[in-house]
Structure formats: structure tokens, C-alpha cells
Write an enzyme that holds these catalytic residues in place. Structure first.
Site, mmCIF file in Angstrom:
data_model
loop_
_atom_site.group_PDB
_atom_site.id
_atom_site.type_symbol
_atom_site.label_atom_id
_atom_site.label_comp_id
_atom_site.label_asym_id
_atom_site.label_seq_id
_atom_site.Cartn_x
_atom_site.Cartn_y
_atom_site.Cartn_z
ATOM 1 N N LYS A 148 0.772 -0.816 0.249
ATOM 2 C CA LYS A 148 0.057 0.379 -0.086
ATOM 3 C C LYS A 148 1.278 1.195 0.052
ATOM 4 C CE LYS A 148 -3.025 -1.116 4.155
ATOM 5 N NZ LYS A 148 -4.076 -0.760 4.586
ATOM 6 N N LYS A 192 2.109 1.850 1.852
ATOM 7 C CA LYS A 192 2.686 2.679 3.432
ATOM 8 C C LYS A 192 3.835 1.716 4.758
ATOM 9 C CE LYS A 192 -1.386 3.667 5.788
ATOM 10 N NZ LYS A 192 -2.883 3.763 6.359
HETATM 11 N N1 C2G Z 1 -10.385 6.312 10.013
HETATM 12 C C1 C2G Z 1 -11.991 6.980 10.112
HETATM 13 N N2 C2G Z 1 -11.576 8.863 10.225
HETATM 14 C C2 C2G Z 1 -10.201 8.665 10.171
HETATM 15 C C3 C2G Z 1 -9.161 7.349 9.876
HETATM 16 C C4 C2G Z 1 -9.972 6.746 9.395
HETATM 17 O O1 C2G Z 1 -13.075 6.645 10.252
HETATM 18 N N3 C2G Z 1 -9.681 9.725 10.428
HETATM 19 C C5 C2G Z 1 -10.790 4.709 9.135
HETATM 20 C C6 C2G Z 1 -10.795 4.657 7.397
HETATM 21 O O2 C2G Z 1 -11.494 4.653 7.500
HETATM 22 C C7 C2G Z 1 -10.105 3.051 7.943
HETATM 23 C C8 C2G Z 1 -9.781 2.789 9.103
HETATM 24 O O3 C2G Z 1 -9.679 3.300 9.885
HETATM 25 O O4 C2G Z 1 -11.321 2.228 7.857
HETATM 26 C C9 C2G Z 1 -8.283 2.462 9.961
HETATM 27 O O5 C2G Z 1 -7.577 2.890 8.723
HETATM 28 P P1 C2G Z 1 -6.097 3.025 8.282
HETATM 29 O O6 C2G Z 1 -5.519 2.445 9.543
HETATM 30 O O7 C2G Z 1 -5.699 3.982 8.013
HETATM 31 O O8 C2G Z 1 -6.856 1.962 7.331
HETATM 32 P P2 C2G Z 1 -6.159 2.098 5.810
HETATM 33 O O9 C2G Z 1 -4.858 2.469 5.640
HETATM 34 O O10 C2G Z 1 -7.376 2.644 4.954
HETATM 35 O O11 C2G Z 1 -6.492 0.588 5.706
HETATM 36 O O12 C2G Z 1 -7.793 -3.325 3.067
HETATM 37 C C10 C2G Z 1 -8.443 -2.619 3.361
HETATM 38 C C11 C2G Z 1 -7.331 -1.365 3.635
HETATM 39 O O13 C2G Z 1 -6.502 -2.449 5.148
HETATM 40 C C12 C2G Z 1 -7.687 -0.255 4.972
#
Ligand code: C2G
Length: 128
Positions: A44, A46
Site C-alpha cells: 500500500k 505505507k
Molecule cells: N478512519 C476514520 N477516520 C479517520 C482515520 C481513519 O474513520 N480520521 C478509518 C478508516 O476509514 C479505516 C480505519 O479507520 O476504516 C483504519 O484506517 P487506516 O489504518 O488508515 O486503514 P487503511 O490504511 O485505510 O487500510 O483493506 C483495507 C485497508 O487495509 C484499509
């Protein structure tokens, strides 16, 4: 028992993560989190500050979370939903539409993100 699943990296845990996990748990009785492995995150583009093992320990300590499984590939979600008999798939709405293929297997719900916070923002703010 209504089972819910969600996925993410959950690095540098913040209130946006907690708001998502709380609302996801409120939709059912049992919440599984598919936690991105370090290798999957590399895909990703990341890089998490905390290792997968540490992010797993942190997530497992949250009262809304019942189980943490590794998220190693994009393709595993259908198997995860079927094998774990999941009723509801939940993600923040930055992913809106991206997982609609799961509608053949479970309910798909995108929840509004928490404004003003993100792991990237934390890193940027701390760099001064
Ligand atoms: N999230 C949120 N509000 C934020 C930040 C994050 O609601 N201000 C939610 C994201 O939408 C996600 C969850 O928290 O549902 C986890 O966020 P991340 O760890 O950034 O996940 P991500 O990198 O988007 O990975 O297969 C899907 C991926 O693994 C998602």
C-alpha cells in the site's frame, strides 16, 4: 450472534480509529479486525511506525475488538467473510464503493470518517 469485520493498518492509534471501531462494534456482537501486515502495507506504499505484532497487541486491548486476524492480501476478504461467517463488512467512507463486491456475501457499510485526524497528520505535525 451478528459478526462484523473491518480492515486497516491502525498505526499510531487515534480517535478516528476508535470512533470507527466503536461504531463497527455497535452494528453487531463480535468485531474482527483484519490488521494489515507489514508486508501488505509495503504494497500500500505505507510504512507503519509500529510493527504488526505491536499493532496487534494494541488493537486486542481495545474493548470494541474481539479478534484480530492478519490482512496479507487484497483478495482475502471474501474468504475471511465466508470462513468467519461475517454478517457485516464495515470501512470508513474514504473506501466508499471499493468493497461493494462483498455485497454478494454480507452487508457492506461505509461509515463517515472522523475529520481532522489521521496517522499522516500526526507524523506531519510531529516533524515540526
Ligand atoms: N478512519 C476514520 N477516520 C479517520 C482515520 C481513519 O474513520 N480520521 C478509518 C478508516 O476509514 C479505516 C480505519 O479507520 O476504516 C483504519 O484506517 P487506516 O489504518 O488508515 O486503514 P487503511 O490504511 O485505510 O487500510 O483493506 C483495507 C485497508 O487495509 C484499509
Amino acid at each position: 450472534m451478528k459478526k462484523v469485520i473491518t480492515y486497516g493498518t491502525y498505526d499510531l492509534l487515534h480517535v478516528g480509529h476508535i470512533n470507527l471501531l466503536r461504531r463497527a462494534k455497535e452494528l453487531g456482537d463480535y468485531l474482527i479486525v483484519g490488521l494489515s501486515t507489514d508486508e501488505f502495507n509495503a504494497g500500500k506504499h505505507k510504512e507503519a511506525y509500529h510493527t504488526y505484532e505491536d499493532r496487534k497487541i494494541i488493537l486486542e486491548s481495545i474493548k470494541y475488538v474481539d479478534e484480530v486476524i492478519p490482512e496479507a492480501t487484497w483478495e482475502q476478504k471474501i474468504d475471511d467473510v465466508v470462513n468467519n461467517k461475517v454478517d457485516i463488512f464495515v470501512m470508513g467512507d474514504d473506501w466508499k464503493g471499493k468493497f461493494d463486491f462483498l455485497k454478494d456475501y454480507c452487508e457492506v457499510i461505509y461509515l463517515p470518517r472522523t475529520a481532522g485526524i489521521s496517522t499522516t497528520k500526526i507524523k506531519t505535525d510531529l516533524h515540526g
